[in-house]
Write a protein that holds these residues in place. Structure first.
Motif, PDB file in Angstrom:
ATOM      1  N   ARG A  84       9.792   5.433   4.108  1.00  0.00           N
ATOM      2  CA  ARG A  84      10.452   6.739   4.090  1.00  0.00           C
ATOM      3  C   ARG A  84      11.599   6.737   3.093  1.00  0.00           C
ATOM      4  NH1 ARG A  84      12.513   6.783   8.935  1.00  0.00           N
ATOM      5  NH2 ARG A  84      10.699   7.680   9.952  1.00  0.00           N
ATOM      6  N   HIS A  85      12.381   5.657   3.088  1.00  0.00           N
ATOM      7  CA  HIS A  85      13.489   5.568   2.138  1.00  0.00           C
ATOM      8  C   HIS A  85      12.958   5.597   0.698  1.00  0.00           C
ATOM      9  CE1 HIS A  85      17.602   4.452   0.915  1.00  0.00           C
ATOM     10  NE2 HIS A  85      16.991   3.826  -0.068  1.00  0.00           N
ATOM     11  N   ALA A  86      11.888   4.862   0.459  1.00  0.00           N
ATOM     12  CA  ALA A  86      11.309   4.847  -0.884  1.00  0.00           C
ATOM     13  C   ALA A  86      10.843   6.237  -1.293  1.00  0.00           C
ATOM     14  CB  ALA A  86      10.143   3.852  -0.938  1.00  0.00           C
ATOM     15  N   ARG A  87      10.215   6.933  -0.378  1.00  0.00           N
ATOM     16  CA  ARG A  87       9.682   8.261  -0.698  1.00  0.00           C
ATOM     17  C   ARG A  87      10.809   9.261  -0.967  1.00  0.00           C
ATOM     18  NH1 ARG A  87       7.286   8.845   3.593  1.00  0.00           N
ATOM     19  NH2 ARG A  87       8.583  10.370   4.686  1.00  0.00           N
ATOM     20  N   LEU A  88      11.838   9.242  -0.134  1.00  0.00           N
ATOM     21  CA  LEU A  88      12.918  10.217  -0.278  1.00  0.00           C
ATOM     22  C   LEU A  88      13.775   9.955  -1.505  1.00  0.00           C
ATOM     23  CD1 LEU A  88      14.086  10.558   3.442  1.00  0.00           C
ATOM     24  CD2 LEU A  88      12.673  12.145   2.110  1.00  0.00           C
ATOM     25  N   ASN A  89      13.754   8.729  -2.011  1.00  0.00           N
ATOM     26  CA  ASN A  89      14.598   8.379  -3.153  1.00  0.00           C
ATOM     27  C   ASN A  89      13.795   8.061  -4.405  1.00  0.00           C
ATOM     28  OD1 ASN A  89      17.562   8.039  -2.004  1.00  0.00           O
ATOM     29  ND2 ASN A  89      16.157   7.230  -0.468  1.00  0.00           N
ATOM     30  N   ALA A  90      12.512   8.406  -4.393  1.00  0.00           N
ATOM     31  CA  ALA A  90      11.671   8.092  -5.551  1.00  0.00           C
ATOM     32  C   ALA A  90      12.103   8.922  -6.749  1.00  0.00           C
ATOM     33  CB  ALA A  90      10.205   8.371  -5.221  1.00  0.00           C
ATOM     34  N   PRO A  91      12.288   8.295  -7.914  1.00  0.00           N
ATOM     35  CA  PRO A  91      12.609   9.051  -9.117  1.00  0.00           C
ATOM     36  C   PRO A  91      11.430   9.908  -9.545  1.00  0.00           C
ATOM     37  CG  PRO A  91      12.754   6.670  -9.508  1.00  0.00           C
ATOM     38  CD  PRO A  91      12.182   6.857  -8.151  1.00  0.00           C
ATOM     39  N   VAL A  92      11.730  11.001 -10.207  1.00  0.00           N
ATOM     40  CA  VAL A  92      10.679  11.881 -10.716  1.00  0.00           C
ATOM     41  C   VAL A  92      10.601  11.702 -12.227  1.00  0.00           C
ATOM     42  CG1 VAL A  92      10.977  13.550  -8.878  1.00  0.00           C
ATOM     43  CG2 VAL A  92      12.313  13.790 -10.956  1.00  0.00           C
ATOM     44  N   PRO A  93       9.500  12.087 -12.859  1.00  0.00           N
ATOM     45  CA  PRO A  93       9.403  11.970 -14.323  1.00  0.00           C
ATOM     46  C   PRO A  93      10.586  12.646 -15.006  1.00  0.00           C
ATOM     47  CG  PRO A  93       7.283  12.535 -13.406  1.00  0.00           C
ATOM     48  CD  PRO A  93       8.271  12.605 -12.267  1.00  0.00           C
ATOM     49  N   GLY A  94      11.132  11.955 -16.005  1.00  0.00           N
ATOM     50  CA  GLY A  94      12.251  12.510 -16.740  1.00  0.00           C
ATOM     51  C   GLY A  94      13.604  12.090 -16.204  1.00  0.00           C
ATOM     52  N   THR A  95      13.620  11.122 -15.236  1.00  0.00           N
ATOM     53  CA  THR A  95      14.898  10.652 -14.719  1.00  0.00           C
ATOM     54  C   THR A  95      15.313   9.370 -15.417  1.00  0.00           C
ATOM     55  OG1 THR A  95      13.799   9.434 -12.939  1.00  0.00           O
ATOM     56  CG2 THR A  95      14.557  11.658 -12.430  1.00  0.00           C
ATOM     57  N   ALA A  96      16.594   9.158 -15.447  1.00  0.00           N
ATOM     58  CA  ALA A  96      17.138   7.947 -16.070  1.00  0.00           C
ATOM     59  C   ALA A  96      17.822   7.118 -15.009  1.00  0.00           C
ATOM     60  CB  ALA A  96      18.140   8.324 -17.165  1.00  0.00           C
ATOM     61  N   PRO A  97      17.826   5.798 -15.148  1.00  0.00           N
ATOM     62  CA  PRO A  97      18.448   4.950 -14.126  1.00  0.00           C
ATOM     63  C   PRO A  97      19.959   5.061 -14.116  1.00  0.00           C
ATOM     64  CG  PRO A  97      17.779   3.630 -16.005  1.00  0.00           C
ATOM     65  CD  PRO A  97      17.250   5.016 -16.242  1.00  0.00           C
ATOM     66  N   GLN A  98      20.522   4.952 -12.911  1.00  0.00           N
ATOM     67  CA  GLN A  98      21.966   4.836 -12.773  1.00  0.00           C
ATOM     68  C   GLN A  98      22.313   3.394 -12.524  1.00  0.00           C
ATOM     69  OE1 GLN A  98      22.555   7.572  -9.424  1.00  0.00           O
ATOM     70  NE2 GLN A  98      23.958   8.683 -10.748  1.00  0.00           N
ATOM     71  N   SER A  99      23.555   3.052 -12.788  1.00  0.00           N
ATOM     72  CA  SER A  99      24.027   1.724 -12.416  1.00  0.00           C
ATOM     73  C   SER A  99      24.078   1.642 -10.905  1.00  0.00           C
ATOM     74  CB  SER A  99      25.413   1.452 -12.994  1.00  0.00           C
ATOM     75  OG  SER A  99      25.366   1.504 -14.399  1.00  0.00           O
ATOM     76  N   PRO A 100      23.620   0.520 -10.303  1.00  0.00           N
ATOM     77  CA  PRO A 100      23.641   0.397  -8.850  1.00  0.00           C
ATOM     78  C   PRO A 100      25.057   0.530  -8.312  1.00  0.00           C
ATOM     79  CG  PRO A 100      22.356  -1.378  -9.849  1.00  0.00           C
ATOM     80  CD  PRO A 100      23.037  -0.663 -10.963  1.00  0.00           C
TER      81      PRO A 100
ATOM     82  N   ALA B  27       0.828  -1.210   0.000  1.00  0.00           N
ATOM     83  CA  ALA B  27       0.000   0.000   0.000  1.00  0.00           C
ATOM     84  C   ALA B  27       0.860   1.256   0.000  1.00  0.00           C
ATOM     85  CB  ALA B  27      -0.934  -0.009   1.213  1.00  0.00           C
ATOM     86  N   GLY B  28       1.894   1.277   0.839  1.00  0.00           N
ATOM     87  CA  GLY B  28       2.741   2.452   0.910  1.00  0.00           C
ATOM     88  C   GLY B  28       3.586   2.662  -0.330  1.00  0.00           C
ATOM     89  N   LEU B  29       4.144   1.596  -0.872  1.00  0.00           N
ATOM     90  CA  LEU B  29       4.994   1.712  -2.060  1.00  0.00           C
ATOM     91  C   LEU B  29       4.181   2.070  -3.294  1.00  0.00           C
ATOM     92  CD1 LEU B  29       7.340  -1.325  -1.342  1.00  0.00           C
ATOM     93  CD2 LEU B  29       7.961   1.096  -1.235  1.00  0.00           C
ATOM     94  N   ASP B  30       2.935   1.621  -3.345  1.00  0.00           N
ATOM     95  CA  ASP B  30       2.066   1.997  -4.465  1.00  0.00           C
ATOM     96  C   ASP B  30       1.848   3.505  -4.506  1.00  0.00           C
ATOM     97  OD1 ASP B  30       1.751  -0.545  -5.459  1.00  0.00           O
ATOM     98  OD2 ASP B  30      -0.217  -0.888  -4.550  1.00  0.00           O
ATOM     99  N   GLN B  31       1.829   4.134  -3.347  1.00  0.00           N
ATOM    100  CA  GLN B  31       1.653   5.585  -3.309  1.00  0.00           C
ATOM    101  C   GLN B  31       2.905   6.312  -3.779  1.00  0.00           C
ATOM    102  OE1 GLN B  31       0.274   6.941   0.523  1.00  0.00           O
ATOM    103  NE2 GLN B  31      -1.395   5.446   0.619  1.00  0.00           N
ATOM    104  N   VAL B  32       4.066   5.713  -3.527  1.00  0.00           N
ATOM    105  CA  VAL B  32       5.335   6.362  -3.868  1.00  0.00           C
ATOM    106  C   VAL B  32       5.668   6.198  -5.343  1.00  0.00           C
ATOM    107  CG1 VAL B  32       7.818   6.385  -3.417  1.00  0.00           C
ATOM    108  CG2 VAL B  32       6.211   6.056  -1.530  1.00  0.00           C
ATOM    109  N   VAL B  33       5.642   4.951  -5.824  1.00  0.00           N
ATOM    110  CA  VAL B  33       5.955   4.660  -7.229  1.00  0.00           C
ATOM    111  C   VAL B  33       4.899   3.682  -7.745  1.00  0.00           C
ATOM    112  CG1 VAL B  33       7.677   3.832  -8.894  1.00  0.00           C
ATOM    113  CG2 VAL B  33       8.428   4.937  -6.772  1.00  0.00           C
TER     114      VAL B  33
END
Length: 229
Positions: A213-229, A29-35
């Motif tokens: 909280r970690h998911a929310r603070l690090n959620a990508p925004v539209p227009g972002t590209a992935p980085q290598s882990p 439920a919480g992660l669905d709200q974030v991403v």
């Protein structure tokens, strides 16, 4: 692997009717709200009461925190269920050992939920320092707004972050050790008094909050590209 595929998280306890279902439904439920569409959370038990619904008090806890307990049915943990999972969060250290007996390749992706939450708290503290850097960076020429390609890029950025997260978390394990190893575990309330369910809630809720909280603070925004882990 489809880079925009949802991050697969599995929560594990014994009977799969008290602890891991609460973690599953509240994380989802919480992660669905974030991403939205970014995560697929499920659960299983090492000695599951297969087909049984969530225990009533556990279901009440899920509802209290805004999750949906309906349609749940316990299932037995198997190697097939573990295949392709990105992160396993167990309710006790014993469950972690049982997961690794089934699939030793998950060694670096399996944690108790409380220890994983503490690791994320340490990462958050580090990120607030001068050596922090964004989890994702805007791609050159990215435009604001959201469309199909933006959504795919956002999901891919989220997947890259979370698939690299277990290794980053493990890197700060030594900074997040509890004073008592029992503090890694969530108490089992099955067939016990309602007060034990409250104890389970008190142990589990802060861990879930830290993960969300970690998911929310690090959620990508539209227009972002992935980085290598």
């Amino acid at each position: 692997m489809d880079t925009s595929a949802p991050v697969r998280i599995l929560t594990v306890c014994t009977g799969n009717i008290c602890r891991s279902p609460v973690a599953e439904r509240l994380l989802q439920a919480g992660l669905d709200q974030v991403v939205p569409g970014g995560f697929q959370v499920s659960s299983a038990g090492t000695r599951a009461l297969v087909g049984e619904p969530m225990q009533p008090i556990s279901a009440d806890i899920v509802r209290t925190f805004g999750g949906d307990p309906e349609g749940f049915a316990a299932r037995q943990l198997t190697p097939r269920i573990l295949r392709g999972v990105d992160l396993v969060l167990t309710m006790t250290s014993g469950h972690r050992g049982e997961v690794l007996q089934l699939d030793a390749s998950l060694l670096k992706r399996t944690f108790t939920i409380r220890e994983f939450a503490r690791m994320l708290d340490v990462l958050a503290q580090r990120a607030s320092g001068t050596d922090s850097r964004p989890a994702v960076e805007s791609s050159p020429g990215a435009l604001p707004g959201s469309n199909a390609s933006d959504d795919d890029a956002r999901l891919a950025a989220n997947a890259a972050l979370w698939r690299g997260l277990p290794a980053r978390a493990a890197g700060v394990r030594h900074l997040s050790l509890p004073a008592d190893s029992a503090d890694n575990d969530i108490v089992d309330p099955y067939r016990r008094a309602p007060e034990v369910y409250r104890e389970m809630e008190d142990q589990l809720a802060p861990a879930i909050v830290s993960i969300l909280r970690h998911a929310r603070l690090n959620a990508p925004v539209p227009g972002t590209a992935p980085q290598s882990p």
